[in-house]
Design an enzyme around this catalytic site. Structure first.
Site, PDB file in Angstrom:
ATOM      1  N   GLY A 305      37.828   8.604  35.904  1.00 11.68           N
ATOM      2  CA  GLY A 305      38.070   7.960  37.195  1.00 11.68           C
ATOM      3  C   GLY A 305      37.994   6.448  37.093  1.00 11.68           C
ATOM      4  O   GLY A 305      38.875   5.722  37.554  1.00 11.68           O
ATOM      5  N   ALA A 306      36.918   5.952  36.450  1.00 10.63           N
ATOM      6  CA  ALA A 306      36.756   4.504  36.307  1.00 10.63           C
ATOM      7  C   ALA A 306      37.729   3.936  35.279  1.00 10.63           C
ATOM      8  O   ALA A 306      38.239   2.821  35.430  1.00 10.63           O
ATOM      9  CB  ALA A 306      35.315   4.178  35.909  1.00 10.63           C
ATOM     10  N   ALA A 307      38.003   4.715  34.221  1.00  3.66           N
ATOM     11  CA  ALA A 307      38.933   4.243  33.186  1.00  3.66           C
ATOM     12  C   ALA A 307      40.324   4.044  33.774  1.00  3.66           C
ATOM     13  O   ALA A 307      40.958   2.999  33.595  1.00  3.66           O
ATOM     14  CB  ALA A 307      38.988   5.234  32.026  1.00  3.66           C
ATOM     15  N   SER A 310      40.538   1.040  36.126  1.00  3.86           N
ATOM     16  CA  SER A 310      40.753  -0.215  35.398  1.00  3.86           C
ATOM     17  C   SER A 310      42.187  -0.302  34.888  1.00  3.86           C
ATOM     18  O   SER A 310      42.837  -1.349  34.989  1.00  3.86           O
ATOM     19  CB  SER A 310      39.788  -0.312  34.212  1.00  3.86           C
ATOM     20  OG  SER A 310      38.465  -0.419  34.674  1.00  3.86           O
ATOM     21  N   GLY A 312      44.890   1.112  36.045  1.00  4.95           N
ATOM     22  CA  GLY A 312      45.848   0.893  37.131  1.00  4.95           C
ATOM     23  C   GLY A 312      45.867  -0.550  37.584  1.00  4.95           C
ATOM     24  O   GLY A 312      46.923  -1.120  37.866  1.00  4.95           O
ATOM     25  N   GLU A 313      44.689  -1.162  37.642  1.00  2.11           N
ATOM     26  CA  GLU A 313      44.617  -2.562  38.068  1.00  2.11           C
ATOM     27  C   GLU A 313      45.243  -3.479  37.014  1.00  2.11           C
ATOM     28  O   GLU A 313      45.929  -4.445  37.345  1.00  2.11           O
ATOM     29  CB  GLU A 313      43.154  -2.934  38.342  1.00  2.11           C
ATOM     30  CG  GLU A 313      42.980  -4.296  38.988  1.00  2.11           C
ATOM     31  CD  GLU A 313      42.988  -5.424  37.981  1.00  2.11           C
ATOM     32  OE1 GLU A 313      43.597  -6.475  38.272  1.00  2.11           O
ATOM     33  OE2 GLU A 313      42.395  -5.252  36.898  1.00  2.11           O
ATOM     34  N   ILE A 314      45.035  -3.168  35.741  1.00  8.63           N
ATOM     35  CA  ILE A 314      45.669  -3.949  34.670  1.00  8.63           C
ATOM     36  C   ILE A 314      47.192  -3.858  34.792  1.00  8.63           C
ATOM     37  O   ILE A 314      47.910  -4.853  34.648  1.00  8.63           O
ATOM     38  CB  ILE A 314      45.189  -3.453  33.285  1.00  8.63           C
ATOM     39  CG1 ILE A 314      43.721  -3.853  33.053  1.00  8.63           C
ATOM     40  CG2 ILE A 314      46.069  -4.009  32.168  1.00  8.63           C
ATOM     41  CD1 ILE A 314      43.086  -3.207  31.823  1.00  8.63           C
ATOM     42  N   CYS A1138      37.121  -7.071  12.108  1.00 11.33           N
ATOM     43  CA  CYS A1138      36.879  -5.950  13.018  1.00 11.33           C
ATOM     44  C   CYS A1138      37.777  -4.768  12.659  1.00 11.33           C
ATOM     45  O   CYS A1138      37.587  -4.172  11.607  1.00 11.33           O
ATOM     46  CB  CYS A1138      37.055  -6.403  14.463  1.00 11.33           C
ATOM     47  SG  CYS A1138      36.232  -5.299  15.634  1.00 11.33           S
ATOM     48  N   HIS A1263      33.599 -11.675  14.866  1.00  9.76           N
ATOM     49  CA  HIS A1263      34.878 -12.297  15.256  1.00  9.76           C
ATOM     50  C   HIS A1263      34.830 -13.826  15.230  1.00  9.76           C
ATOM     51  O   HIS A1263      34.660 -14.463  16.265  1.00  9.76           O
ATOM     52  CB  HIS A1263      35.229 -11.875  16.688  1.00  9.76           C
ATOM     53  CG  HIS A1263      35.705 -10.473  16.802  1.00  9.76           C
ATOM     54  ND1 HIS A1263      36.995 -10.087  16.532  1.00  9.76           N
ATOM     55  CD2 HIS A1263      35.066  -9.346  17.183  1.00  9.76           C
ATOM     56  CE1 HIS A1263      37.133  -8.785  16.747  1.00  9.76           C
ATOM     57  NE2 HIS A1263      35.971  -8.309  17.128  1.00  9.76           N
ATOM     58  N   GLU A1265      37.322 -15.786  14.934  1.00  5.62           N
ATOM     59  CA  GLU A1265      38.523 -16.309  15.606  1.00  5.62           C
ATOM     60  C   GLU A1265      38.337 -16.428  17.119  1.00  5.62           C
ATOM     61  O   GLU A1265      39.138 -17.061  17.796  1.00  5.62           O
ATOM     62  CB  GLU A1265      39.738 -15.416  15.288  1.00  5.62           C
ATOM     63  CG  GLU A1265      39.865 -14.121  16.074  1.00  5.62           C
ATOM     64  CD  GLU A1265      38.904 -13.000  15.671  1.00  5.62           C
ATOM     65  OE1 GLU A1265      39.068 -11.877  16.172  1.00  5.62           O
ATOM     66  OE2 GLU A1265      37.986 -13.250  14.850  1.00  5.62           O
TER      67      GLU A1265
END
EC number: 6.3.5.3
Length: 1298
Positions: A305-307, A310, A312-314, A1138, A1263, A1265
């Site tokens: 649900g939360a994934a 996020s 959908g908003e992206i 990474c 990271h 960079e």
């Protein structure tokens, strides 16, 4: 079908946790073993060589001892007739490795459960082991062959309204969960009688989604009368009033997927679409802003649900204008009481919940992980947010009722950037190709728009569950790469129109696309990419499979668009074409019919306008006298309340450094304490301008005074964002997210009055616009508990987010108290002007009370004056530290400042209190305001500035920070409260710790919690063996020769741009190279001096982190030859960071001198870790680290699989003495460590990076960079100017080439 056993599926910690859960369900369970099971659908017998390649492909992850299974088999598989995201990626990898006989790979988990249990108990075990939305459970491995059988498509059905009339449509309304209102049923009967035919189920579902409250915002567009009086404006009309009064700086409002505001000019850094060389283009970089909610799915299945919230908003951000780039995210959660086992708080009274939703604690364990996992894998930093719990029984004129958040608020928002020429949508020409970009259709998330528009508990549990979508962020990343390539083409951008696919699936997205472009559309249903061939037409057209966009691309641009998609390996399909007449036609070549054939005006046209006739209710409240309370007890309760307590458990799971454009995240100072007031990003890599975002919400206040709760949310947003340097107040634009239990007595009137207070009064007075927002009008949960009807209703909830362009990101203020600036004062700015109103405060809530009078914004002029003075003082360098006053009041604000500064406090309340009885109210009231730290010699000047602005009565010196661990508060010399900072900080951190302990490896949580007791922790420090401001590459850059470096990425990699920026700054030409370029022979690695493999989630970490990427190079002959040739050249260098580090470690057989390298596996915490860690550079041959040995400095960490696993202890010892260890994690005292979180992944002997014997190839999990500029570091020494310490690494490479 081939069946191949895989590795054990659970770590020791996950195994014991799951075993415990199963035992709680079924006491007879005595043992558990789980391993992966792989299934291959092959069209021919594999040769022994092919079998070897397949076996190596399917050996991934950490080395865990394999057991011989015993017990009853529960085989968890993807649902038959579906193709899982794992399958599509693993099958892609197999094909890239030359395994052409494999049509498909699929994976399940074989759980072997020991014990004597009944069939009913076996069913309970099965229920615990799988997600029935996407999985099933079998008892036999051979039955998995059904994974590869294809179901026959189901046909269309019609609803007989010509024969059965209204009753037929009412029956369909219930069976399909359409949530149609009475007047909509009348409208549809009239419309289809006019067309002279029966509607198909697909048309009704399409109408229901397009006209749901979720999509149409009927309540916000309704006409109103309150207490019998007609109201002049709609809710939306009052919000739009803010834009009509102040539209300057807004480029797009109310009409697109996100709104756009004016940004700064900078060198936008991206690869040239023709040459693929990275470079900066000077242009305006405008800001897009969006905040969404995903409340309904998060209540039912919090992780997906939360994934998908996020995700959908992206997509909304990416689909703005003609294509844009998401940049930074935020997240928020409001839930009912947590009731953590063994840590239940005195105010948490159990009330129960319906079966269909999960507990508040489960939401806060799983939901944040889902949102963070999506952002992490997509590659967007999560930089701010909020978390509140509220659940309380209150007395109303109708009797007692429970108010709270059983239906949670899950907020996903963020900002992005867009080019000026792409802000407005283009024209859809007749004949334009109508395209779906992204993943395939699957039977998930059916009816989500209508479902989320109902109060939880009014639809069936099966429909509820069916409306939750599932996530595949790596697919969305591929889509975004396509969109990026398109907007980077500038005026040759092939996208003329784009929308994301959200509620209602294609049935909502395609009609919206053509309607907004003033066109009709003709579509072929069977052109929709479909991983579930058995779906009926309604299911293909209306499912809410995620990670999809719909676009219009002109015929002349189509080939260019197609080539971009193929290079990015992003699926797309031409589903239809645009027509001149406004008709929507969907044909079905399989059945030879037309499931949809209707005028767009019937679908989207004149559905009746809602009218709401409502009454105001008298305000509620109870008596609350804080002066009678024990202050020590109050402090302890308040510090443990989730709205006040540390949010660390929500923050370290989310990447906060990806993009290399983050200037201010939540973690503050050398001790990385999560107390920042706002988030700040840089416009680009070459400037110090940027963007800020901050949030405000005070929802419990709405029970006492709803308009005050709205004004306070805006006030808090402004006192938070004031920590960044903003030119003027009107530059700030707001998103307003409105949640209400519409229809509950009094709530509609509260909503109307609050929108009016915000839209017609406060915002116009402040000169601030609300160009974007969202509403969710069904915030109530009902259920029956053994015959008793129960309900939990949320207060009216306005969540405000502010966005603004920033003048100078280096001048963002933080709450860290500075002990290195001489004698300083703490000054309180109290915008409540001494009223100390305690209504709905955290202190009241922790005693089960509400109080009567809520804090409020009494005068907009005070807020304007406050903002102007703070900005001026910051600009002039007078403010050392800043923190707003909010939940928990003055006491919490000052304590959080002390936590961040690792110091004590000496507070005296003589100047703000008249008598002892006021002290509790002064310490704990939550009126607007802030505390600032200034040098004592500047205090008179600072006070004078506030006085000159009319705030003389609001400011007072309240004490000083002190250089020890004591916190003391006094009144006229008499002690009021005393405590130790360390112990208070432990109380503040304990709620987060308790959740972290349940969620992650408890051993790691314990180590982090215990570290708070350390007395002499110096925090992050820098000890360099070189001059950070010395540019050793300058002489080579002056020659004008820029060697080429291949910035290598694979599908799912997301860290390439900042990597290119670092090499570009060091004097290289950075070239964008996709693995598909190498596999297709478009790129020759002989053209490059250097190669860098970047961070991210290649193939979504399917087949192990970096392992799928490595194996597609190892087992593809062209790629293998290219890489091997490059590594063997003595004039070449390679860096892997990474995911690139993981990938290169799996290519060690091709890399000379890498025989000592480990394999990188799951972190010891079993969690994605995003932190700032201290590392020490080791003496090694690495060409990147020359002249840096012995240096200790902070670096950004963001990974889930960074634990260096060696074959055995001897191999570790060999690596240690070989001189190939390049970096080690150290603690804040500089000692090599394996202790969490200083060593975030638990690698033995602190190993964080390796190099080859000759130093030409270096790999590391941290990271560099992301922190090559000083301003990119979450904390940095003051003497760093433009460059951060890690810039030296890239310049070393440039010097080496010469």
């Amino acid at each position: 079908m081939l069946i191949l056993r895989g590795a054990p599926a659970l770590s020791a910690f996950r195994h014991s946790k799951l075993l415990e859960q199963l035992k709680q369900k079924v006491s007879a369970v005595s043992g558990l073993y789980a391993e992966f099971a792989h299934f291959a659908d092959v069209n021919d017998v594999l040769t022994s060589e092919e079998q070897q390649v397949l076996d190596r492909l399917l050996k991934y992850g950490p080395s865990v001892p394999v057991q011989e299974p015993s017990g009853r088999l529960f085989l968890v598989l993807p649902r038959f007739g579906t193709i899982s995201p794992w399958s599509s990626k693993a099958s892609d990898i197999a094909r890239n490795c030359g395994l052409s006989k494999i049509q498909r790979l699929e994976r399940g988990i074989a759980f072997y459960v020991e014990g004597q249990f009944s069939e009913t108990e076996a069913q309970a075990i099965a229920d615990s082991l799988h997600d029935r939305m996407t999985q099933l459970v079998l008892g036999d491995l051979e039955q998995a062959a059904n994974l590869f059988s294809h179901a026959q498509p189901k046909p269309l059905t019609a609803v007989d309204i010509l024969g059965g009339g209204r009753a037929a449509l009412e029956k369909a309304n219930v069976e399909l969960g359409l949530a149609l209102a009475e007047d909509e049923i009348d409208y549809l009967i009239t419309s289809f009688n006019g067309l002279g035919r029966n509607p198909h189920d697909i048309e009704l579902m399409m109408f229901a989604q397009a006209n749901s409250e979720h999509c149409r915002h009927k309540i916000f567009n309704a006409s109103w009368d309150i207490d019998g009086q007609s109201q002049e404006k709609s809710l939306f009309g009052m919000i739009k009033n803010t834009y009509q009064m102040h539209s300057e700086g807004v480029l797009s409002a109310y009409k697109d997927n996100a709104s756009v505001i004016v940004g700064n000019v900078a060198g936008r850094f991206f690869p040239d679409p023709e040459t693929r060389q990275y470079g900066a283009v000077q242009e305006p970089v405008h800001i897009l802003m969006k905040v969404e909610t995903h409340n309904h799915p998060t209540a039912i299945a919090p992780f997906p649900g939360a994934a998908t919230g996020s995700g959908g908003e992206i997509r909304d951000e990416g689909a703005t204008g003609r294509g844009a780039k998401p940049k930074a995210g935020l997240t928020g959660f409001t839930v009912s009481n947590l009731q953590i086992p063994g840590f239940v708080q005195p105010w948490e009274v159990p009330y129960g919940k319906p079966e269909r939703i999960v507990t508040a604690l489960d939401i806060m364990i799983e939901g944040p992980l889902g949102g963070a996992a999506f952002n992490n894998e997509f590659g967007r930093p999560a930089l701010t947010g909020y978390f509140r719990t509220f659940e309380q029984s209150i007395t109303t004129p109708h009797g007692d009722e429970v108010r709270g958040y059983h239906k949670p608020i899950m907020l996903a928002g963020g900002m992005g950037n867009i080019r000026e020429d792409h802000v407005q949508k283009g024209e859809i020409t007749v004949g334009s190709k109508l395209i779906v970009l992204g993943g395939p259709a699957m039977l998930i998330g059916l009816g989500g728009g209508a479902a989320s528009s109902m109060a939880t508990g009014t639809s069936s549990a099966d429909l509820d569950f069916a409306s939750v979508q599932r996530e595949n962020p790596e697919m969305e990343r591929r889509c975004q790469e396509v969109i990026d390539r398109c907007w980077q083409l500038g005026d040759r951008n092939p996208i003329s129109f784009i929308h994301d696919v959200g509620a209602g699936g294609l049935s909502n997205a395609f009609p919206e696309l053509v309607n907004d472009g003033d066109r009709g559309g003709r579509f072929e249903l069977r052109n929709v990419p479909n991983d579930e061939p058995g779906m009926a037409p309604l299911e293909i057209w209306s499912n809410e499979s995620q990670e999809r966009y719909v676009l219009a691309v002109g015929v002349e641009d189509f080939e260019r668009f197609k080539a971009i998609c193929e290079r990015e390996r992003c699926p797309f399909a031409v589903v239809g074409e645009a027509t001149a007449e406004p008709q929507l036609t969907v044909t079905d070549s399989h059945f030879g019919n037309s499931p949809v054939d209707m005028p767009l005006e019937v679908l989207l046209g004149k559905a009746p306008r809602m009218h709401r006739s409502v009454a105001r209710e008298e305000e509620i409240g109870d008596d609350f006298d804080p002066s009678t309370l024990d202050i020590e007890e109050s402090v302890q309760r308040v510090l443990r309340h989730p709205a006040v307590a540390s949010k660390s458990f929500l923050i370290t799971i989310g990447d906060r450094s990806i993009t290399g454009l983050v200037a201010r995240d939540q973690m503050v100072g050398p001790w990385q304490v999560p107390v920042a007031d706002c988030a700040v990003t840089a416009t680009s890599f070459d400037v110090n301008t940027g963007e800020a975002m901050a949030m405000g919400e005070r929802t419990p206040l709405a029970l006492l005074d709803a308009p005050a709760s709205g004004r306070m949310a805006i006030g808090e947003t402004l006192t938070n964002i004031a920590a960044s340097l903003i030119e003027k107040l009107s530059d700030i634009k707001l998103s307003a997210n409105w949640m209400s239990a519409a229809g509950h007595p009094g709530e509609d009137a509260r909503l109307y009055d609050t929108v009016k207070a915000v839209g017609m009064e406060l915002c116009p007075e402040l000169g601030i616009t609300i160009p974007v927002g969202k509403d969710s009008m069904s915030m109530k949960t009902r259920w029956s508990d053994e015959g008793t009807e129960k309900s939990v209703t949320s207060p009216l909830s306005l969540i405000v987010t502010g966005f603004a362009p920033v003048v100078d990101i280096r001048q963002t203020l933080t709450p860290e108290l500075r002990m290195d600036k001489g004698i300083t004062d703490l000054i309180l700015i109290d915008l409540g002007r001494g009223q100390n109103r305690m209504g709905a405060s955290i202190l009241a809530q922790t005693h089960g009370k509400l109080g009567r009078v809520a804090p409020d914004v009494d005068d907009a002029e005070d807020l304007k004056a406050f903002f102007a003075v703070i900005q001026g003082l910051n600009s002039d360098g007078h403010i050392l530290s800043y923190h707003d006053r909010s939940d928990g009041g003055l006491l919490v604000s000052t304590l959080e400042m002390a936590f961040a500064g690792h110091c004590g406090l000496n507070l005296h309340l003589d100047g703000v209190a008249d008598n002892v009885s006021e002290l509790s109210a002064i310490l704990f009231n939550e009126e607007l305001g802030a505390v600032i730290q200034v040098r004592q010699d500047a205090t008179p000047l600072v006070l004078a500035q506030f006085s000159a602005a009319g705030l003389e009565d609001c400011v007072a010196v309240i004490g000083q920070p002190i250089n020890n661990d004591e916190v003391s508060i006094s009144f006229h010399g008499e002690p009021v409260f005393s405590g130790q900072r360390r112990l208070l900080q432990r109380q503040w951190a304990e709620t987060s710790y308790q959740i972290q302990r349940l969620r992650d490896n408890a051993e790691c949580a314990d180590q982090e919690f215990d570290a708070l007791l350390e007395e002499d922790n110096p925090g992050l420090t820098v000890k360099l063996g070189f001059d950070v401001n010395d540019d050793i590459a300058a002489p080579y850059i002056k020659t004008g020769v820029r060697p080429q470096v291949a910035v290598l990425r694979e599908q799912g990699v997301n860290g390439q741009v900042e990597m290119a920026a670092a090499f570009d700054r060091a004097g290289f030409n950075a070239i964008d190279v996709h693995m598909s370029d190498i596999l297709a022979g478009r790129v020759d690695l002989n053209d490059f001096k250097g190669m860098v493999a970047c961070g991210g989630f290649s193939y979504g970490d399917v087949l192990g982190a970096g392992e799928g990427w490595a194996k597609s190079a190892l087992f593809n002959s062209r790629a293998r030859d290219a890489f091997q040739g490059f590594f063997e050249r003595s004039d070449s260098f390679t860096l892997g960071v990474c995911n690139g580090c993981q990938m290169l470690s799996n290519l060690h057989e091709l890399i000379p001198g890498s025989e000592f390298w480990p394999h990188f596996v799951r972190n010891r915490s079993e969690q994605f870790e995003a932190r700032v860690a201290m590392v020490q550079v080791q003496e090694s041959a690495s060409i990147f680290l020359q002249g840096m040995a012995g240096s200790r400095m902070p670096i950004a960490i963001a990974h889930g699989e960074g634990h260096a696993e060696f074959r055995n202890d001897d191999a570790l010892l060999e690596a240690d003495v070989s001189g190939t260890v390049a970096l080690r994690f150290v603690d804040n005292h500089g000692k090599v460590t394996e202790t969490y979180p200083a060593n975030p992944n638990g690698s033995p002997r602190g190993i964080g990076g390796m190099t080859t014997l000759d130093g030409r190839v270096t790999i590391m999990m941290p990271h560099p960079e992301r922190v090559f500029r000083a301003v990119q570091n979450s904390w940095r020494p003051e003497d760093w100017n433009e460059d951060g310490a890690w810039m030296r690494m890239f310049r070393n490479a440039r010097a080496w080439v010469n």
